[in-house]
Write a protein that holds these residues in place. Structure first.
Motif, PDB file in Angstrom:
ATOM      1  N   VAL A   1       0.842  -1.201   0.000  1.00 52.94           N
ATOM      2  CA  VAL A   1       0.000   0.000   0.000  1.00 52.94           C
ATOM      3  C   VAL A   1       0.874   1.247   0.000  1.00 52.94           C
ATOM      4  O   VAL A   1       0.584   2.235  -0.687  1.00 52.94           O
ATOM      5  CB  VAL A   1      -0.942  -0.024   1.215  1.00 52.94           C
ATOM      6  CG1 VAL A   1      -1.697   1.295   1.329  1.00 52.94           C
ATOM      7  CG2 VAL A   1      -1.898  -1.192   1.113  1.00 52.94           C
ATOM      8  N   TYR A   2       1.919   1.215   0.759  1.00 50.80           N
ATOM      9  CA  TYR A   2       2.798   2.382   0.865  1.00 50.80           C
ATOM     10  C   TYR A   2       3.401   2.726  -0.492  1.00 50.80           C
ATOM     11  O   TYR A   2       3.534   3.890  -0.866  1.00 50.80           O
ATOM     12  CB  TYR A   2       3.895   2.067   1.892  1.00 50.80           C
ATOM     13  CG  TYR A   2       4.780   3.239   2.201  1.00 50.80           C
ATOM     14  CD1 TYR A   2       4.263   4.378   2.835  1.00 50.80           C
ATOM     15  CD2 TYR A   2       6.126   3.219   1.879  1.00 50.80           C
ATOM     16  CE1 TYR A   2       5.080   5.440   3.132  1.00 50.80           C
ATOM     17  CE2 TYR A   2       6.944   4.283   2.179  1.00 50.80           C
ATOM     18  CZ  TYR A   2       6.417   5.397   2.808  1.00 50.80           C
ATOM     19  OH  TYR A   2       7.200   6.454   3.107  1.00 50.80           O
ATOM     20  N   GLN A   3       3.754   1.676  -1.229  1.00 45.58           N
ATOM     21  CA  GLN A   3       4.376   1.922  -2.530  1.00 45.58           C
ATOM     22  C   GLN A   3       3.356   2.281  -3.597  1.00 45.58           C
ATOM     23  O   GLN A   3       3.673   2.952  -4.576  1.00 45.58           O
ATOM     24  CB  GLN A   3       5.184   0.687  -2.966  1.00 45.58           C
ATOM     25  CG  GLN A   3       6.618   0.758  -2.445  1.00 45.58           C
ATOM     26  CD  GLN A   3       7.274  -0.602  -2.460  1.00 45.58           C
ATOM     27  OE1 GLN A   3       6.841  -1.500  -3.162  1.00 45.58           O
ATOM     28  NE2 GLN A   3       8.335  -0.736  -1.680  1.00 45.58           N
ATOM     29  N   ASP A   4       2.141   1.802  -3.429  1.00 45.62           N
ATOM     30  CA  ASP A   4       1.112   2.077  -4.430  1.00 45.62           C
ATOM     31  C   ASP A   4      -0.189   2.458  -3.727  1.00 45.62           C
ATOM     32  O   ASP A   4      -1.067   1.616  -3.534  1.00 45.62           O
ATOM     33  CB  ASP A   4       0.921   0.825  -5.314  1.00 45.62           C
ATOM     34  CG  ASP A   4      -0.071   1.102  -6.432  1.00 45.62           C
ATOM     35  OD1 ASP A   4      -0.459   2.281  -6.605  1.00 45.62           O
ATOM     36  OD2 ASP A   4      -0.454   0.139  -7.126  1.00 45.62           O
ATOM     37  N   PRO A   5      -0.350   3.726  -3.318  1.00 47.35           N
ATOM     38  CA  PRO A   5      -1.529   4.148  -2.548  1.00 47.35           C
ATOM     39  C   PRO A   5      -2.843   3.932  -3.300  1.00 47.35           C
ATOM     40  O   PRO A   5      -3.905   3.884  -2.686  1.00 47.35           O
ATOM     41  CB  PRO A   5      -1.276   5.637  -2.305  1.00 47.35           C
ATOM     42  CG  PRO A   5       0.198   5.804  -2.471  1.00 47.35           C
ATOM     43  CD  PRO A   5       0.606   4.812  -3.500  1.00 47.35           C
ATOM     44  N   ASP A   6      -2.780   3.761  -4.620  1.00 53.20           N
ATOM     45  CA  ASP A   6      -4.009   3.549  -5.378  1.00 53.20           C
ATOM     46  C   ASP A   6      -4.703   2.241  -5.016  1.00 53.20           C
ATOM     47  O   ASP A   6      -5.856   2.024  -5.371  1.00 53.20           O
ATOM     48  CB  ASP A   6      -3.697   3.546  -6.889  1.00 53.20           C
ATOM     49  CG  ASP A   6      -3.277   4.927  -7.343  1.00 53.20           C
ATOM     50  OD1 ASP A   6      -3.524   5.885  -6.584  1.00 53.20           O
ATOM     51  OD2 ASP A   6      -2.697   5.038  -8.437  1.00 53.20           O
ATOM     52  N   LEU A   7      -3.982   1.347  -4.315  1.00 53.24           N
ATOM     53  CA  LEU A   7      -4.559   0.060  -3.948  1.00 53.24           C
ATOM     54  C   LEU A   7      -5.659   0.225  -2.902  1.00 53.24           C
ATOM     55  O   LEU A   7      -6.504  -0.662  -2.744  1.00 53.24           O
ATOM     56  CB  LEU A   7      -3.490  -0.866  -3.393  1.00 53.24           C
ATOM     57  CG  LEU A   7      -2.492  -1.458  -4.400  1.00 53.24           C
ATOM     58  CD1 LEU A   7      -1.428  -2.243  -3.672  1.00 53.24           C
ATOM     59  CD2 LEU A   7      -3.198  -2.332  -5.414  1.00 53.24           C
ATOM     60  N   VAL A   8      -5.652   1.327  -2.200  1.00 54.30           N
ATOM     61  CA  VAL A   8      -6.641   1.531  -1.138  1.00 54.30           C
ATOM     62  C   VAL A   8      -8.045   1.529  -1.733  1.00 54.30           C
ATOM     63  O   VAL A   8      -8.295   2.154  -2.770  1.00 54.30           O
ATOM     64  CB  VAL A   8      -6.367   2.862  -0.403  1.00 54.30           C
ATOM     65  CG1 VAL A   8      -7.464   3.121   0.628  1.00 54.30           C
ATOM     66  CG2 VAL A   8      -5.016   2.817   0.253  1.00 54.30           C
ATOM     67  N   GLY A   9      -8.930   0.747  -1.068  1.00 50.44           N
ATOM     68  CA  GLY A   9     -10.294   0.647  -1.569  1.00 50.44           C
ATOM     69  C   GLY A   9     -10.489  -0.521  -2.507  1.00 50.44           C
ATOM     70  O   GLY A   9     -11.586  -0.799  -2.947  1.00 50.44           O
ATOM     71  N   ARG A  10      -9.372  -1.239  -2.790  1.00 49.07           N
ATOM     72  CA  ARG A  10      -9.506  -2.374  -3.721  1.00 49.07           C
ATOM     73  C   ARG A  10      -9.424  -3.688  -2.951  1.00 49.07           C
ATOM     74  O   ARG A  10      -9.091  -3.710  -1.773  1.00 49.07           O
ATOM     75  CB  ARG A  10      -8.392  -2.321  -4.768  1.00 49.07           C
ATOM     76  CG  ARG A  10      -8.322  -0.982  -5.520  1.00 49.07           C
ATOM     77  CD  ARG A  10      -8.371  -1.144  -7.015  1.00 49.07           C
ATOM     78  NE  ARG A  10      -7.402  -2.075  -7.523  1.00 49.07           N
ATOM     79  CZ  ARG A  10      -6.263  -1.706  -8.121  1.00 49.07           C
ATOM     80  NH1 ARG A  10      -5.948  -0.427  -8.229  1.00 49.07           N
ATOM     81  NH2 ARG A  10      -5.458  -2.610  -8.593  1.00 49.07           N
ATOM     82  N   LYS A  11      -9.682  -4.751  -3.648  1.00 51.47           N
ATOM     83  CA  LYS A  11      -9.625  -6.093  -3.086  1.00 51.47           C
ATOM     84  C   LYS A  11      -8.486  -6.813  -3.804  1.00 51.47           C
ATOM     85  O   LYS A  11      -8.491  -6.881  -5.032  1.00 51.47           O
ATOM     86  CB  LYS A  11     -10.956  -6.795  -3.384  1.00 51.47           C
ATOM     87  CG  LYS A  11     -11.427  -7.687  -2.291  1.00 51.47           C
ATOM     88  CD  LYS A  11     -12.815  -8.200  -2.637  1.00 51.47           C
ATOM     89  CE  LYS A  11     -13.288  -9.131  -1.547  1.00 51.47           C
ATOM     90  NZ  LYS A  11     -14.577  -9.725  -1.805  1.00 51.47           N
ATOM     91  N   ILE A  12      -7.452  -7.255  -3.057  1.00 53.03           N
ATOM     92  CA  ILE A  12      -6.331  -7.906  -3.748  1.00 53.03           C
ATOM     93  C   ILE A  12      -6.056  -9.278  -3.139  1.00 53.03           C
ATOM     94  O   ILE A  12      -6.386  -9.548  -1.981  1.00 53.03           O
ATOM     95  CB  ILE A  12      -5.044  -7.051  -3.685  1.00 53.03           C
ATOM     96  CG1 ILE A  12      -4.695  -6.719  -2.236  1.00 53.03           C
ATOM     97  CG2 ILE A  12      -5.164  -5.795  -4.522  1.00 53.03           C
ATOM     98  CD1 ILE A  12      -3.307  -6.155  -2.067  1.00 53.03           C
ATOM     99  N   THR A  13      -5.456 -10.136  -3.987  1.00 52.64           N
ATOM    100  CA  THR A  13      -5.073 -11.474  -3.531  1.00 52.64           C
ATOM    101  C   THR A  13      -3.565 -11.481  -3.279  1.00 52.64           C
ATOM    102  O   THR A  13      -2.782 -11.101  -4.163  1.00 52.64           O
ATOM    103  CB  THR A  13      -5.430 -12.521  -4.594  1.00 52.64           C
ATOM    104  OG1 THR A  13      -6.820 -12.399  -4.871  1.00 52.64           O
ATOM    105  CG2 THR A  13      -5.122 -13.913  -4.115  1.00 52.64           C
ATOM    106  N   ILE A  14      -3.156 -11.871  -2.067  1.00 50.50           N
ATOM    107  CA  ILE A  14      -1.728 -11.884  -1.761  1.00 50.50           C
ATOM    108  C   ILE A  14      -1.315 -13.249  -1.208  1.00 50.50           C
ATOM    109  O   ILE A  14      -2.161 -14.030  -0.758  1.00 50.50           O
ATOM    110  CB  ILE A  14      -1.360 -10.789  -0.724  1.00 50.50           C
ATOM    111  CG1 ILE A  14      -2.223 -10.942   0.519  1.00 50.50           C
ATOM    112  CG2 ILE A  14      -1.499  -9.402  -1.323  1.00 50.50           C
ATOM    113  CD1 ILE A  14      -1.740 -10.130   1.678  1.00 50.50           C
ATOM    114  N   THR A  15      -0.027 -13.497  -1.304  1.00 51.62           N
ATOM    115  CA  THR A  15       0.525 -14.739  -0.769  1.00 51.62           C
ATOM    116  C   THR A  15       1.431 -14.370   0.402  1.00 51.62           C
ATOM    117  O   THR A  15       2.408 -13.640   0.216  1.00 51.62           O
ATOM    118  CB  THR A  15       1.325 -15.473  -1.849  1.00 51.62           C
ATOM    119  OG1 THR A  15       0.458 -15.661  -2.966  1.00 51.62           O
ATOM    120  CG2 THR A  15       1.821 -16.807  -1.362  1.00 51.62           C
ATOM    121  N   VAL A  16       1.085 -14.847   1.578  1.00 46.97           N
ATOM    122  CA  VAL A  16       1.877 -14.487   2.758  1.00 46.97           C
ATOM    123  C   VAL A  16       2.409 -15.757   3.418  1.00 46.97           C
ATOM    124  O   VAL A  16       1.800 -16.824   3.292  1.00 46.97           O
ATOM    125  CB  VAL A  16       1.033 -13.694   3.777  1.00 46.97           C
ATOM    126  CG1 VAL A  16       0.614 -12.366   3.190  1.00 46.97           C
ATOM    127  CG2 VAL A  16      -0.153 -14.506   4.228  1.00 46.97           C
TER     128      VAL A  16
END
Lengths: 285, 433
Positions: free
Chosen positions: B132-147
């Motif tokens: 999010v810090y690197q790409d603030p446009d992600l806020v408000g979206r739904k993303i799939t991540i691997t943790v």
């Protein structure tokens, strides 16, 4: 005598025996007297406290080959190393007395052994080419002394030296190959080429043929015979036949003393000292 | 017995008996030698097998794929996309919500907490924060991540935690096992190559810890040690061997160099602590200081190796150079040192390999610190490979055991590489002629 010597060289393998050589010499005129290159006055060499040479007095002529013979441990190699101050490199070795080269004491403070060794070259018992290419072996001396300013000059010196050492035709196509890859006889001639590349006045040879087979020895002796026209040569040898074949003057050493020094012909036909006679006839040594 | 049948004394029965005895002796020696080799090979094989056996699993790690909702109300209530605000936001909640929505049955506090503990708490939150810090446009979206999963789940799936053990003796609860099995069955929980182990520095959480910081620290320290000890060591050796007069002083120096080679390495660490840190005031834990201490420690090895390499050069070569009118210095530097180069190099690399494995002096100068950043300069705090192994081996969680072995494997690989370079360079230098 010249003709007789080149004759046997033309037919390698038919080296004249010592008896034949002496016969040849007996019929040849005695060596003419020439200028003196080295005057040795009461030369003594000590290893720590041990005295290896006892007051040697001897004049070495400017031209021709002077042979130093004698049984093992008699001091002949030690004496040879006096002329280019190689004894300086041995810890605890000390030289006393005077050695004059063209009238100048080579052990005086004004003489730098580094320059002396450029004037007095040396060939060792075991061929010791540098582990470098044939070219670099010969070029090493001229390079460190700055004798060639351009690559072209250096090439000329290398070629001339190898030609003079009789090796050019054998190695001219592989100058970049390692000198250590040559045969023993070729290595010894390479070392001679390396020595003459710095234009010395004198060449010292310490049993140069002792590690070589008879054919390589004959080639080397042929080379020595040619080189003596241009350089003063001192050779230490164990082979009396070799001394008789290549030298004009012979010095016989025994237990650190110079027993007898005369024309080679005289030494081998009419030695004055009993010890010399015993040695050259094979009774001692 | 006739005169013709008279045999040599070497053919009598006694002689044959002596021969048999001699052969038996030779055979006994040969068997003893074979036995020694076999024992050595077995021990070495045992070491390697046990290391690789426990360590290889650390090169793989279980990851969970989840879908997170980066709701604006949670992350950026003011809508300003302020960097500071985005950094401070509650990402923990984001991850928790993603997990809770996956298992809607879980409602009690304890159950929720134990569900959250199936993923790497700080690993997952930091990963989302970075994105999010690197790409603030992600806020408000739904993303799939691997943790990464938590180390306990990872160990469970690797079989290092016994499912059949009573629940209160096990780090993972029955409930957690059930969730994990469901996620594995749905294909969301997978085993992947553990890149993180090679790209990140140390961490409190085993699943996030990597060896990179220690490797970089070791390389920096070795670089400093090499630049200090090789020029000084080779120079000292050439001077002592070729130019120094032989007197009581040089004898004394020689004895001391030989003694220094046998001084325990921790003493060099104390020296570094007293001189470099206390007197010169250099920073603690820095590869610069570590390298200088290791360099001092390697110095005697390099001097001794260089001197013996110089001594091994045939004196006839030097005689040849001197007889041409080369000065002593020229003979040494044109012929002796180049011919000794392969020996000098081998000695130096062996000394460096020794330094690489050295732990004790680094403990003394503070390279034992817990450093979570990969150092970028020799003045920054860093760890080193052997120290990292020491630190991890001391930690309690089961997951550190496999990471310790994995770090040892990495250390051994670096050592093997260095020795291979030494062998390669030596054969290159020798093959030239």
């Amino acid at each position: 005598m010249e003709a007789a010597q080149t004759n046997y060289i033309g037919s390698i393998g038919l080296k004249p025996s010592m008896g034949e050589v002496i016969e040849m010499m007996a019929s040849a005129p005695a060596t003419e007297t020439t200028k003196t290159k080295f005057e040795c006055r009461d030369v003594e060499v000590f290893y720590s406290d041990k005295r290896a040479l006892h007051g040697i007095n001897m004049d070495v002529p400017d031209s021709g080959v002077t042979a130093l013979i004698g049984p093992s441990g008699c001091g002949k190699s030690t004496f040879l190393r006096v002329f280019n101050r190689m004894n300086d490199t041995i810890p605890n070795a000390r030289v006393a007395g005077q050695i004059l080269m063209d009238g100048q004491d080579i052990y005086s403070k004004d003489i730098d052994p580094v320059l002396l060794r450029a004037r007095v070259g040396m060939v060792f018992q075991k061929p010791n080419p540098f582990p470098k290419s044939i070219y670099d072996n010969v070029a090493y001396g001229p390079r460190i002394h700055g004798l060639a300013l351009r690559k072209n000059d250096l090439d000329n010196i290398v070629e001339k030296s190898l030609v003079r050492a009789g090796l050019w035709n054998e190695v001219k196509d592989r100058l970049k190959e390692p000198g250590t890859g040559l045969s023993g006889g070729q290595q010894q001639r390479l070392v001679i080429a390396r020595a003459i590349a710095v234009s010395p006045e004198v060449i010292l040879m310490d049993e140069p043929a002792s590690a070589l087979d008879p054919i390589a020895t004959a080639k080397l002796e042929e080379l020595i015979d040619e080189l003596k026209e241009k350089y003063c040569i001192l050779i230490v040898t164990h082979s009396m036949a070799q001394a008789a074949r290549v030298s004009q003057k012979t010095a016989f050493f025994h237990l650190g003393d110079l027993v007898e020094y005369d024309d080679t012909q005289t030494i081998f036909t009419n030695p004055k000292d009993q010890r010399t006679q015993d040695y050259i006839t094979g009774r001692t040594g | 017995m006739s005169a013709n049948a008279k045999t040599s004394i070497h053919q009598t029965d006694q002689a044959l008996g002596r021969l048999a005895k001699r052969k038996a002796k030779e055979n006994r020696f040969r068997y003893a030698g074979i036995a020694a080799v076999v024992i050595a090979m077995v021990m070495l094989g045992w070491l390697v097998v046990s290391l690789v056996g426990t360590g290889y699993t650390a090169f793989f790690q279980h990851y969970l794929t989840i879908t997170v909702t980066l709701s604006e109300s949670d992350l950026d209530p003011h809508g300003a996309r302020d960097a500071d605000q985005l950094r401070k936001a509650n990402y923990r909640k984001i991850i928790q919500q993603a997990l809770y929505s996956r298992f809607p049955d879980v409602t009690d506090r304890r159950g929720k907490r134990s569900l959250f503990h199936t993923v790497s708490a700080s690993g997952a939150t930091n990963q989302v924060r970075q994105m999010v810090y690197q790409d603030p446009d992600l806020v408000g979206r739904k993303i799939t991540i691997t943790v990464p999963t938590s180390d306990d789940v990872d160990q469970l799936l690797k079989g290092h935690i016994d499912r059949d053990a009573p629940e209160d003796l096990r780090k993972v609860s029955d409930q957690q096992i059930e969730w994990v099995d469901q996620m594995v069955a749905s294909g969301d929980l997978t085993l992947e190559f553990n890149w993180r182990f090679f790209t990140s520095a140390d961490s409190r959480d085993p699943e996030l810890a990597g060896i990179a910081g220690a490797v970089v620290g070791s390389i920096m320290a070795l670089g400093v040690a090499f630049m200090l000890s090789v020029p000084v060591g080779v120079g000292a050796a050439v001077y002592l061997e070729e130019f120094a007069p032989h007197n009581r002083l040089t004898d004394f120096i020689e004895i001391n160099i030989n003694n220094l080679a046998a001084v325990p390495s921790i003493v060099f660490g104390l020296l570094g602590l007293a001189v470099f840190l206390n007197f010169f005031g250099l920073p603690r834990s820095a590869p610069l200081v570590g390298g200088m201490v290791l360099g001092l420690m390697t110095l005697p090895t390099i001097i001794i190796a260089t001197r013996s390499a110089l001594r091994a050069v045939s004196p006839s070569i030097i005689d040849g150079a001197l007889s041409l009118g080369a000065s002593h210095t020229q003979a040494v530097f044109h012929h002796k040192v180049p011919l000794a180069a392969s020996g000098i190099l081998t000695g130096s690399i062996i000394g460096m390999a020794q330094a690489l494995g050295e732990t004790a002096p680094l403990l003394m100068i503070g390279m034992v610190a817990f450093v979570t950043e990969i150092p970028t300069s020799v003045m920054e705090p860093a760890s080193a490979l052997p120290v990292q192994i020491f630190l991890w081996s001391d930690s309690a969680e089961r997951a550190w055991a496999e990471r310790t072995s994995a770090a040892i494997i990495v250390l051994l690989l670096v050592l093997i590489t260095m020795n291979a370079i030494a062998i390669f360079l030596r054969s290159r230098l020798e093959r030239r002629w």
